[in-house]
Design a protein around this motif. Structure first.
Motif, PDB file in Angstrom:
ATOM      1  N   ILE A 165      33.392  50.059  46.408  1.00 14.08           N
ATOM      2  CA  ILE A 165      33.179  49.092  45.322  1.00 14.08           C
ATOM      3  C   ILE A 165      34.431  48.235  45.141  1.00 14.08           C
ATOM      4  CG2 ILE A 165      32.807  48.848  42.831  1.00 14.08           C
ATOM      5  CD1 ILE A 165      31.117  51.497  43.074  1.00 14.08           C
ATOM      6  N   PHE A 166      35.608  48.849  45.212  1.00 13.75           N
ATOM      7  CA  PHE A 166      36.862  48.111  45.071  1.00 13.75           C
ATOM      8  C   PHE A 166      37.032  47.093  46.201  1.00 13.75           C
ATOM      9  CE2 PHE A 166      41.521  47.799  45.785  1.00 13.75           C
ATOM     10  CZ  PHE A 166      41.848  47.153  44.598  1.00 13.75           C
ATOM     11  N   LEU A 167      36.739  47.502  47.426  1.00 14.44           N
ATOM     12  CA  LEU A 167      36.838  46.578  48.554  1.00 14.44           C
ATOM     13  C   LEU A 167      35.849  45.425  48.406  1.00 14.44           C
ATOM     14  CD1 LEU A 167      37.274  49.082  51.522  1.00 14.44           C
ATOM     15  CD2 LEU A 167      39.018  47.600  50.498  1.00 14.44           C
ATOM     16  N   MET A 168      34.667  45.733  47.893  1.00 11.74           N
ATOM     17  CA  MET A 168      33.675  44.684  47.653  1.00 11.74           C
ATOM     18  C   MET A 168      34.170  43.714  46.580  1.00 11.74           C
ATOM     19  SD  MET A 168      30.732  43.703  48.679  1.00 11.74           S
ATOM     20  CE  MET A 168      29.189  42.983  48.243  1.00 11.74           C
ATOM     21  N   LEU A 169      34.816  44.246  45.554  1.00 13.26           N
ATOM     22  CA  LEU A 169      35.380  43.399  44.499  1.00 13.26           C
ATOM     23  C   LEU A 169      36.468  42.482  45.075  1.00 13.26           C
ATOM     24  CD1 LEU A 169      35.650  42.607  41.499  1.00 13.26           C
ATOM     25  CD2 LEU A 169      37.198  44.553  41.230  1.00 13.26           C
ATOM     26  N   LEU A 170      37.352  43.048  45.888  1.00 15.45           N
ATOM     27  CA  LEU A 170      38.393  42.229  46.519  1.00 15.45           C
ATOM     28  C   LEU A 170      37.783  41.130  47.388  1.00 15.45           C
ATOM     29  CD1 LEU A 170      41.042  44.888  47.643  1.00 15.45           C
ATOM     30  CD2 LEU A 170      41.104  43.410  45.633  1.00 15.45           C
ATOM     31  N   GLN A 171      36.748  41.485  48.155  1.00 16.25           N
ATOM     32  CA  GLN A 171      36.101  40.504  49.032  1.00 16.25           C
ATOM     33  C   GLN A 171      35.380  39.442  48.219  1.00 16.25           C
ATOM     34  OE1 GLN A 171      36.437  40.448  52.458  1.00 16.25           O
ATOM     35  NE2 GLN A 171      35.565  38.416  52.216  1.00 16.25           N
ATOM     36  N   THR A 172      34.802  39.823  47.100  1.00 17.80           N
ATOM     37  CA  THR A 172      34.103  38.860  46.249  1.00 17.80           C
ATOM     38  C   THR A 172      35.093  37.863  45.654  1.00 17.80           C
ATOM     39  OG1 THR A 172      32.469  40.569  45.739  1.00 17.80           O
ATOM     40  CG2 THR A 172      32.484  38.653  44.317  1.00 17.80           C
ATOM     41  N   ILE A 173      36.250  38.343  45.246  1.00 18.36           N
ATOM     42  CA  ILE A 173      37.286  37.441  44.726  1.00 18.36           C
ATOM     43  C   ILE A 173      37.763  36.502  45.841  1.00 18.36           C
ATOM     44  CG2 ILE A 173      39.633  37.338  43.790  1.00 18.36           C
ATOM     45  CD1 ILE A 173      38.925  40.019  42.320  1.00 18.36           C
ATOM     46  N   ALA A 174      37.938  37.042  47.040  1.00 22.42           N
ATOM     47  CA  ALA A 174      38.329  36.202  48.177  1.00 22.42           C
ATOM     48  C   ALA A 174      37.247  35.162  48.465  1.00 22.42           C
ATOM     49  CB  ALA A 174      38.590  37.063  49.412  1.00 22.42           C
ATOM     50  N   GLN A 175      35.999  35.577  48.372  1.00 20.57           N
ATOM     51  CA  GLN A 175      34.890  34.645  48.600  1.00 20.57           C
ATOM     52  C   GLN A 175      34.865  33.560  47.528  1.00 20.57           C
ATOM     53  OE1 GLN A 175      32.909  34.809  51.397  1.00 20.57           O
ATOM     54  NE2 GLN A 175      32.261  32.773  50.708  1.00 20.57           N
ATOM     55  N   PHE A 176      35.199  33.925  46.299  1.00 19.95           N
ATOM     56  CA  PHE A 176      35.287  32.943  45.218  1.00 19.95           C
ATOM     57  C   PHE A 176      36.335  31.880  45.562  1.00 19.95           C
ATOM     58  CE2 PHE A 176      37.574  31.614  41.332  1.00 19.95           C
ATOM     59  CZ  PHE A 176      36.556  30.896  40.712  1.00 19.95           C
ATOM     60  N   PHE A 177      37.493  32.318  46.030  1.00 20.70           N
ATOM     61  CA  PHE A 177      38.543  31.365  46.420  1.00 20.70           C
ATOM     62  C   PHE A 177      38.069  30.470  47.570  1.00 20.70           C
ATOM     63  CE2 PHE A 177      41.807  34.578  44.736  1.00 20.70           C
ATOM     64  CZ  PHE A 177      41.906  33.921  43.515  1.00 20.70           C
ATOM     65  N   LYS A 178      37.378  31.042  48.546  1.00 19.82           N
ATOM     66  CA  LYS A 178      36.849  30.250  49.658  1.00 19.82           C
ATOM     67  C   LYS A 178      35.846  29.212  49.168  1.00 19.82           C
ATOM     68  CE  LYS A 178      36.998  33.991  53.054  1.00 19.82           C
ATOM     69  NZ  LYS A 178      36.132  34.812  53.925  1.00 19.82           N
ATOM     70  N   ASP A 179      34.967  29.626  48.245  1.00 19.10           N
ATOM     71  CA  ASP A 179      33.955  28.712  47.711  1.00 19.10           C
ATOM     72  C   ASP A 179      34.589  27.572  46.919  1.00 19.10           C
ATOM     73  OD1 ASP A 179      31.880  30.159  48.859  1.00 19.10           O
ATOM     74  OD2 ASP A 179      31.533  31.357  47.050  1.00 19.10           O
ATOM     75  N   VAL A 180      35.588  27.899  46.100  1.00 15.12           N
ATOM     76  CA  VAL A 180      36.281  26.858  45.333  1.00 15.12           C
ATOM     77  C   VAL A 180      36.979  25.886  46.286  1.00 15.12           C
ATOM     78  CG1 VAL A 180      38.187  26.415  43.729  1.00 15.12           C
ATOM     79  CG2 VAL A 180      36.537  28.217  43.237  1.00 15.12           C
ATOM     80  N   ALA A 181      37.615  26.402  47.311  1.00 14.79           N
ATOM     81  CA  ALA A 181      38.286  25.538  48.298  1.00 14.79           C
ATOM     82  C   ALA A 181      37.272  24.659  49.012  1.00 14.79           C
ATOM     83  CB  ALA A 181      39.072  26.384  49.291  1.00 14.79           C
ATOM     84  N   GLU A 182      36.136  25.231  49.369  1.00 16.75           N
ATOM     85  CA  GLU A 182      35.071  24.468  50.025  1.00 16.75           C
ATOM     86  C   GLU A 182      34.517  23.387  49.104  1.00 16.75           C
ATOM     87  OE1 GLU A 182      32.438  23.412  53.053  1.00 16.75           O
ATOM     88  OE2 GLU A 182      33.855  25.063  53.219  1.00 16.75           O
ATOM     89  N   ALA A 183      34.337  23.720  47.836  1.00 16.42           N
ATOM     90  CA  ALA A 183      33.831  22.750  46.856  1.00 16.42           C
ATOM     91  C   ALA A 183      34.806  21.602  46.659  1.00 16.42           C
ATOM     92  CB  ALA A 183      33.550  23.451  45.520  1.00 16.42           C
ATOM     93  N   ARG A 184      36.098  21.885  46.803  1.00 18.62           N
ATOM     94  CA  ARG A 184      37.134  20.847  46.667  1.00 18.62           C
ATOM     95  C   ARG A 184      37.299  20.035  47.965  1.00 18.62           C
ATOM     96  NH1 ARG A 184      42.422  23.467  44.975  1.00 18.62           N
ATOM     97  NH2 ARG A 184      43.056  21.327  44.621  1.00 18.62           N
ATOM     98  N   GLY A 185      36.600  20.463  49.010  1.00 22.17           N
ATOM     99  CA  GLY A 185      36.688  19.739  50.281  1.00 22.17           C
ATOM    100  C   GLY A 185      37.852  20.154  51.149  1.00 22.17           C
ATOM    101  N   LYS A 186      38.493  21.280  50.818  1.00 21.94           N
ATOM    102  CA  LYS A 186      39.636  21.772  51.602  1.00 21.94           C
ATOM    103  C   LYS A 186      39.419  23.249  51.922  1.00 21.94           C
ATOM    104  CE  LYS A 186      42.718  18.582  49.272  1.00 21.94           C
ATOM    105  NZ  LYS A 186      43.874  18.423  48.394  1.00 21.94           N
ATOM    106  N   PRO A 187      38.514  23.556  52.857  1.00 25.05           N
ATOM    107  CA  PRO A 187      38.176  24.961  53.139  1.00 25.05           C
ATOM    108  C   PRO A 187      39.373  25.776  53.638  1.00 25.05           C
ATOM    109  CG  PRO A 187      37.086  23.495  54.696  1.00 25.05           C
ATOM    110  CD  PRO A 187      37.807  22.635  53.713  1.00 25.05           C
ATOM    111  N   ILE A 188      39.346  27.049  53.285  1.00 22.55           N
ATOM    112  CA  ILE A 188      40.362  27.989  53.764  1.00 22.55           C
ATOM    113  C   ILE A 188      39.895  28.499  55.116  1.00 22.55           C
ATOM    114  CG2 ILE A 188      41.519  30.190  53.374  1.00 22.55           C
ATOM    115  CD1 ILE A 188      41.161  29.731  50.375  1.00 22.55           C
ATOM    116  N   ALA A 189      40.709  28.285  56.130  1.00 22.78           N
ATOM    117  CA  ALA A 189      40.322  28.689  57.486  1.00 22.78           C
ATOM    118  C   ALA A 189      40.476  30.163  57.704  1.00 22.78           C
ATOM    119  CB  ALA A 189      41.135  27.936  58.513  1.00 22.78           C
TER     120      ALA A 189
END
Length: 170
Positions: free
Chosen positions: A146-170
């Motif tokens: 569950i903790f690893l899933m939480l960490l990955q979800t937060i990372a995915q949130f950052f990726k989504d925000v970066a993608e929405a801003r037009g600057k994806p995280i590679a």
């Protein structure tokens, strides 16, 4: 995105990739355990009482430790009624919003998992079966998943925000 966010995403992705690949191979010992049980019961007429619980524990570890990797490679189930018709940026904006609910859910789930694991360790909780295994190892693995899933979800949130801003995280 700030450099520490990119670093966080890279570390979490790397960790969950390794744990996910490890979890994929848990299917083999689980299969061997079930094969052993079948052989003992059919060939020798001797039922083994620990097999069902052990295979359930292995299956729980399999999907909980592999869940974050599944999210990382976008292999999870998604309700795709309108999502598939959206542009990538619109998807990222939608995901940035909806993932907050997942994060909240995982925080509550993690909190309950820690509490349950702590109780299990403190009172040496055992399962109410003939085998009566202690419960803390599987509860600890479940809480870790569950903790690893939480960490990955937060990372995915950052990726989504970066993608929405037009600057994806590679």
């Amino acid at each position: 995105m700030p450099e520490f966010v990119k670093h966080y995403v890279r570390i979490v992705d790397s960790l969950n990739r390794r744990v996910g690949i490890f979890a994929m191979y848990l299917i083999f010992p689980m299969g061997l355990i079930l094969l052993y049980s079948t052989m003992m019961r059919v060939a020798f007429g001797y039922p083994v009482n620990w097999v069902m619980e052990m295979s359930q524990f292995m299956l729980s570890a399999y999907y909980l430790l592999g869940g974050a990797y599944s999210m990382q490679i976008d292999a999870h189930v998604r309700m795709d009624l309108f999502y598939g018709m959206m542009k990538p940026r619109t998807r990222a904006i939608t995901d940035s919003f909806t993932i907050l609910f997942v994060i909240f859910y995982l925080v509550v789930l993690f909190w309950g998992g820690v509490s349950s694991t702590e109780y299990s360790i403190t009172y040496n909780q055992k399962n109410y079966t003939a085998w009566a295994p202690v419960m803390w190892p599987i509860k600890m693995i479940m809480t870790l998943g569950i903790f690893l899933m939480l960490l990955q979800t937060i990372a995915q949130f950052f990726k989504d925000v970066a993608e929405a801003r037009g600057k994806p995280i590679a």
